[in-house]
Design an enzyme around this catalytic site. Structure first.
Site, PDB file in Angstrom:
ATOM      1  N   GLU A  36       0.874  -1.136  -0.140  1.00  0.00           N
ATOM      2  CA  GLU A  36      -0.080  -0.092  -0.054  1.00  0.00           C
ATOM      3  C   GLU A  36       0.790   1.123  -0.034  1.00  0.00           C
ATOM      4  O   GLU A  36       1.753   1.309   0.766  1.00  0.00           O
ATOM      5  CB  GLU A  36      -0.983   0.088   1.130  1.00  0.00           C
ATOM      6  CG  GLU A  36      -1.723   1.581   1.052  1.00  0.00           C
ATOM      7  CD  GLU A  36      -3.013   1.526   2.382  1.00  0.00           C
ATOM      8  OE1 GLU A  36      -2.964   0.441   2.989  1.00  0.00           O
ATOM      9  OE2 GLU A  36      -3.400   2.505   2.467  1.00  0.00           O
ATOM     10  N   GLU A 123      -7.695   2.244  -3.628  1.00  0.00           N
ATOM     11  CA  GLU A 123      -8.561   2.278  -2.325  1.00  0.00           C
ATOM     12  C   GLU A 123      -9.235   3.585  -2.270  1.00  0.00           C
ATOM     13  O   GLU A 123      -9.037   4.587  -2.154  1.00  0.00           O
ATOM     14  CB  GLU A 123      -7.554   2.389  -1.106  1.00  0.00           C
ATOM     15  CG  GLU A 123      -6.559   0.989  -1.198  1.00  0.00           C
ATOM     16  CD  GLU A 123      -5.997   0.597   0.251  1.00  0.00           C
ATOM     17  OE1 GLU A 123      -6.029   1.481   1.152  1.00  0.00           O
ATOM     18  OE2 GLU A 123      -5.199  -0.339   0.104  1.00  0.00           O
ATOM     19  N   ASP A 153     -11.750   0.815   1.465  1.00  0.00           N
ATOM     20  CA  ASP A 153     -10.912   1.168   2.620  1.00  0.00           C
ATOM     21  C   ASP A 153     -11.383   1.488   4.067  1.00  0.00           C
ATOM     22  O   ASP A 153     -12.874   1.822   3.904  1.00  0.00           O
ATOM     23  CB  ASP A 153     -10.065   2.367   2.606  1.00  0.00           C
ATOM     24  CG  ASP A 153      -8.606   2.189   3.163  1.00  0.00           C
ATOM     25  OD1 ASP A 153      -8.470   1.322   3.762  1.00  0.00           O
ATOM     26  OD2 ASP A 153      -7.753   3.118   2.858  1.00  0.00           O
ATOM     27  N   GLU A 210      -6.509  -4.741   8.269  1.00  0.00           N
ATOM     28  CA  GLU A 210      -5.312  -3.746   8.464  1.00  0.00           C
ATOM     29  C   GLU A 210      -5.038  -4.041   9.960  1.00  0.00           C
ATOM     30  O   GLU A 210      -5.691  -4.182  10.572  1.00  0.00           O
ATOM     31  CB  GLU A 210      -6.214  -2.359   8.182  1.00  0.00           C
ATOM     32  CG  GLU A 210      -6.724  -2.234   6.841  1.00  0.00           C
ATOM     33  CD  GLU A 210      -7.278  -0.824   6.532  1.00  0.00           C
ATOM     34  OE1 GLU A 210      -7.780  -0.402   7.655  1.00  0.00           O
ATOM     35  OE2 GLU A 210      -7.131  -0.300   5.459  1.00  0.00           O
TER      36      GLU A 210
HETATM   37  O1    G Z   1       0.017   5.640   7.470  1.00  0.00           O
HETATM   38  P1    G Z   1      -0.951   6.678   7.587  1.00  0.00           P
HETATM   39  O2    G Z   1      -0.777   7.477   8.857  1.00  0.00           O
HETATM   40  O3    G Z   1       0.041   7.510   6.467  1.00  0.00           O
HETATM   41  O4    G Z   1      -2.266   6.930   7.044  1.00  0.00           O
HETATM   42  C1    G Z   1      -3.274   7.620   7.532  1.00  0.00           C
HETATM   43  C2    G Z   1      -4.437   7.762   6.444  1.00  0.00           C
HETATM   44  O5    G Z   1      -4.000   8.661   5.468  1.00  0.00           O
HETATM   45  C3    G Z   1      -4.914   6.539   5.808  1.00  0.00           C
HETATM   46  O6    G Z   1      -6.373   6.223   5.941  1.00  0.00           O
HETATM   47  C4    G Z   1      -4.726   6.907   4.291  1.00  0.00           C
HETATM   48  O7    G Z   1      -6.081   6.690   3.601  1.00  0.00           O
HETATM   49  C5    G Z   1      -4.491   8.216   4.292  1.00  0.00           C
HETATM   50  N1    G Z   1      -3.545   8.541   3.112  1.00  0.00           N
HETATM   51  C6    G Z   1      -2.260   8.051   3.186  1.00  0.00           C
HETATM   52  N2    G Z   1      -1.752   8.277   2.089  1.00  0.00           N
HETATM   53  C7    G Z   1      -2.518   8.972   1.232  1.00  0.00           C
HETATM   54  C8    G Z   1      -2.317   9.581   0.049  1.00  0.00           C
HETATM   55  O8    G Z   1      -1.270   9.684  -0.841  1.00  0.00           O
HETATM   56  N3    G Z   1      -3.546  10.045  -0.581  1.00  0.00           N
HETATM   57  C9    G Z   1      -4.509  10.369   0.178  1.00  0.00           C
HETATM   58  N4    G Z   1      -5.833  10.679  -0.282  1.00  0.00           N
HETATM   59  N5    G Z   1      -4.820   9.689   1.452  1.00  0.00           N
HETATM   60  C10   G Z   1      -3.664   9.171   1.865  1.00  0.00           C
HETATM   61  O1    G Z   2      -5.539   3.861   4.266  1.00  0.00           O
HETATM   62  P1    G Z   2      -5.395   3.481   5.522  1.00  0.00           P
HETATM   63  O2    G Z   2      -6.323   4.449   6.652  1.00  0.00           O
HETATM   64  O3    G Z   2      -5.753   1.940   5.813  1.00  0.00           O
HETATM   65  O4    G Z   2      -4.055   3.652   6.107  1.00  0.00           O
HETATM   66  C1    G Z   2      -3.490   2.642   6.686  1.00  0.00           C
HETATM   67  C2    G Z   2      -2.960   3.475   8.230  1.00  0.00           C
HETATM   68  O5    G Z   2      -2.717   2.428   9.234  1.00  0.00           O
HETATM   69  C3    G Z   2      -1.424   4.192   8.063  1.00  0.00           C
HETATM   70  O6    G Z   2      -1.840   5.351   8.880  1.00  0.00           O
HETATM   71  C4    G Z   2      -0.645   3.331   8.434  1.00  0.00           C
HETATM   72  O7    G Z   2       0.564   4.025   8.967  1.00  0.00           O
HETATM   73  C5    G Z   2      -1.391   2.829   9.619  1.00  0.00           C
HETATM   74  N1    G Z   2      -0.854   1.216  10.147  1.00  0.00           N
HETATM   75  C6    G Z   2      -0.288   0.373   9.370  1.00  0.00           C
HETATM   76  N2    G Z   2      -0.077  -0.928   9.958  1.00  0.00           N
HETATM   77  C7    G Z   2      -0.356  -0.582  11.003  1.00  0.00           C
HETATM   78  C8    G Z   2      -0.273  -1.132  12.355  1.00  0.00           C
HETATM   79  O8    G Z   2       0.132  -2.452  12.401  1.00  0.00           O
HETATM   80  N3    G Z   2      -0.753  -0.765  13.662  1.00  0.00           N
HETATM   81  C9    G Z   2      -1.218   0.341  13.581  1.00  0.00           C
HETATM   82  N4    G Z   2      -1.520   0.954  14.837  1.00  0.00           N
HETATM   83  N5    G Z   2      -1.383   0.991  12.586  1.00  0.00           N
HETATM   84  C10   G Z   2      -0.896   0.661  11.348  1.00  0.00           C
HETATM   85 MN    MN Z   3      -5.739   2.552   2.801  1.00  0.00          MN
END
Ligand code: G
Ligand code: G
Ligand code: MN
Length: 534
Positions: A36, A123, A153, A210
């Site tokens: 991802e 997603e 998602d 997830e």
């Molecule tokens: O792992 P992380 O804290 O980055 O993910 C937090 C949220 O931010 C996730 O739910 C994901 O959907 C969103 N996100 C991460 N990368 C992107 C991106 O490139 N574009 C958008 N629109 N949302 C993102």
């Molecule tokens: O797009 P989405 O909301 O699914 O983004 C995934 C989010 O979950 C991102 O912020 C990513 O950093 C975070 N994440 C991915 N793996 C884990 C995990 O094992 N534990 C926790 N707490 N957060 C995670």
């Molecule tokens: Mn996602």
């Protein structure tokens, strides 16, 4: 952490926001299925900034388009080194789902970087669908035509509505990490996760969990039938230059469902869609010569096979929802204790039960029953499966054998002859109890060569000699001798024996009989005397 719009603009211009890559893993095998793409801002002074601090700012100020453009192009470029068939899953903002130009933008980036769209998973969070479902449907349809796959998602949070599940042609359901993380200590979460996996499957989607952080969570998810996982257990989101390490560290996915040609859900050749799977199981269920059924906690029939219906004498449908007591009242008292034990979680095997015949006059049926408790995802008993084998014929055969054995024994015991068996060397191994009555010797004293003790001293030597000769040559054994009876008298007896041969012509046993010839001897003596007297 506070960053302002000017900062975000600057970050986009200087390309400080970059994609990171988190492994997506097949739970059953631990094989890598893809990554991802997650946006990360490498701020020159503040260090790493997470998307929650800048995505909404970008969304609200019309910058999300150029942010996505940067992330996607960057990710596609980096993914060139991604071996086939690994996929990329990219998050798109709900705001972008309002722009009909999204698909063509994605196509352009794919064309320019040479990334195949068949390996792209788009997603979408549910919030994207709330305001303008119709437009989202148009965009989704075009993305599908381009070969992309769609994932829903964060399923289970926010705007969760089952309407959305059928509104767009999703290929994948991503179970939100909140359910995964409370699964180990909250049975409700486990039930909900189980239901989500079931829901996904029944709609023909694959499911991905997830936030998998522990082996225990992975085990439960696997048990629930979830196919893929993502989380710290398998890897953190890391920059592009770490992709080769992550690919090398995980066993390669050569043929996962993610990599199915043409997109959509393709199951490997040995598996089948849920409905086909059910049909296969039903065929096994009905074809087995064993009666099978599943009872719920109230001992009602949930399902049963044809074989059991035949045994009970009612159609399958007549059993459903009815209790065991209603269906087979005559048998219930016998099996109730075992049913109750099974409902406590005990597996019980090989319980023999006899069932009155359906047609009067026929013999009782003998049934062999096994009870197997079934547990749900929180290890609670939800019912009992029963397997029933009709062993009436086997039982009858055993009975007949026992009867014929008994008849033979009577025949032997009642015969005026003393029957005996000896081994190949002539050592006695078996003799009818009439000998014991006659001589007062015990059976143990009699066996081997013990019986010679009861013979007259003049007769024992020639008898033993005859015995040795017979066992040496295989010619029939024959001897006449006097035997001391229990009341101390001598009586004339004659013993004869014949060998029985084994498969390669060797003697394996001797069978013989010994009979009282006193009367004949007396007669002979009288005859002799009368002849002499003449
Ligand atoms: O792992 P992380 O804290 O980055 O993910 C937090 C949220 O931010 C996730 O739910 C994901 O959907 C969103 N996100 C991460 N990368 C992107 C991106 O490139 N574009 C958008 N629109 N949302 C993102
Ligand atoms: O797009 P989405 O909301 O699914 O983004 C995934 C989010 O979950 C991102 O912020 C990513 O950093 C975070 N994440 C991915 N793996 C884990 C995990 O094992 N534990 C926790 N707490 N957060 C995670
Ligand atoms: Mn996602």
């Amino acid at each position: 952490m506070f960053v302002d719009l000017i900062e975000v603009r600057r970050a986009l211009e200087s390309e400080e926001i970059v994609p990171c890559f988190q492994p997506l893993v097949e739970l059953r095998t631990g094989r890598l299925a893809g990554f991802e793409v997650l946006a990360r801002w490498q701020h020159p002074e503040l260090g790493l900034i997470l998307p929650e601090n800048f995505i909404s700012l970008a969304e609200q100020n019309g910058l999300i388009g150029s942010l996505a453009h940067q992330i996607v192009r960057n990710a596609f470029m980096s993914a060139k080194m991604l071996p086939e068939p690994l996929v990329l899953a990219v998050n798109f903002s709900p705001v972008q789902l309002h722009h009909l130009s999204l698909p063509s933008q994605i196509r352009r980036e794919a064309d320019e970087t040479g990334f195949p769209l068949e390996r792209l998973i788009v997603e979408i969070t549910e919030s994207a669908l709330v305001n303008n479902l119709e437009r989202a449907q148009k965009i989704a349809a075009e993305l599908k035509t381009m070969g992309c796959r769609l994932a829903l998602d964060d399923f289970g949070t926010g705007y969760s509505s089952l309407r959305h599940l059928q509104a767009l042609p999703f290929d994948e359901l991503k179970i939100d990490r909140n359910f995964v993380q409370s699964m180990t200590n909250k049975r409700e979460s486990r039930k909900i996760a189980a239901a989500m996996v079931g829901l996904g499957h029944s709609l023909g989607m694959i499911t991905l969990a997830e936030g998998v952080e522990t082996e225990e969570q992975a085990d439960i998810l696997l048990w629930l039938g979830c196919e893929f996982g993502q989380g710290w257990l398998y890897g953190y989101p890391l920059p592009a230059d770490r992709i080769p390490d992550m690919v090398a560290a995980a066993p390669r996915a050569l043929s996962t469902r993610f990599s199915a040609p043409g997109g959509g859900v393709a199951f490997s050749s040995l598996e089948a869609l849920p409905a086909q799977h059910l049909a296969q199981l039903q065929a096994i269920y009905d074809g087995t010569p064993v009666g099978l059924c599943f009872l719920d906690k109230n001992l009602r029939h949930v399902s049963l096979n044809q074989r059991l219906a035949d045994l009970n004498g009612f159609p399958v449908a007549a059993h459903i929802r009815r209790t065991v007591h209603e269906m087979i009242p005559e048998l219930f008292p016998q099996i109730q204790p075992f049913l109750l034990r099974a409902l406590q979680g005990e597996a019980i095997e090989g319980v023999e039960v006899s069932k009155p015949p359906r047609t009067p006059g026929k013999p009782d049926l003998t049934l062999l029953l096994s009870y197997q408790p079934a547990f749900d995802e929180v290890q609670e008993v939800i019912g009992v499966s029963i397997a029933i084998l009709d062993i009436t014929k086997r039982k009858q055969a055993e009975e007949a054998l026992r009867e014929s054995e008994e008849n033979h024994r009577y025949l032997v015991e009642l015969s005026p002859q003393i029957l005996w068996i000896a081994d190949a060397n002539g050592n006695l191994t078996e003799i009818s109890s009439r000998w014991v009555q006659l001589t007062g010797m015990s059976k143990l004293q009699t066996l081997n060569l013990g019986w010679l003790e009861a013979l007259h001293p003049e007769d024992a030597p020639h008898t033993l000699k005859a015995l040795r000769e017979a066992s040496h040559t295989g010619k029939p054994f024959h001897s006449e001798y006097r035997v001391k009876t229990a009341d101390g008298k001598w009586t004339w007896m004659r013993s004869r024996g014949s060998p029985r041969y084994g498969p390669s012509g060797e003697i394996i046993r001797w069978y013989g009989d010994t009979e009282d010839i006193e009367e004949r001897k007396e007669l002979e003596e009288a005859l002799r005397k009368s002849r002499q007297g003449k």
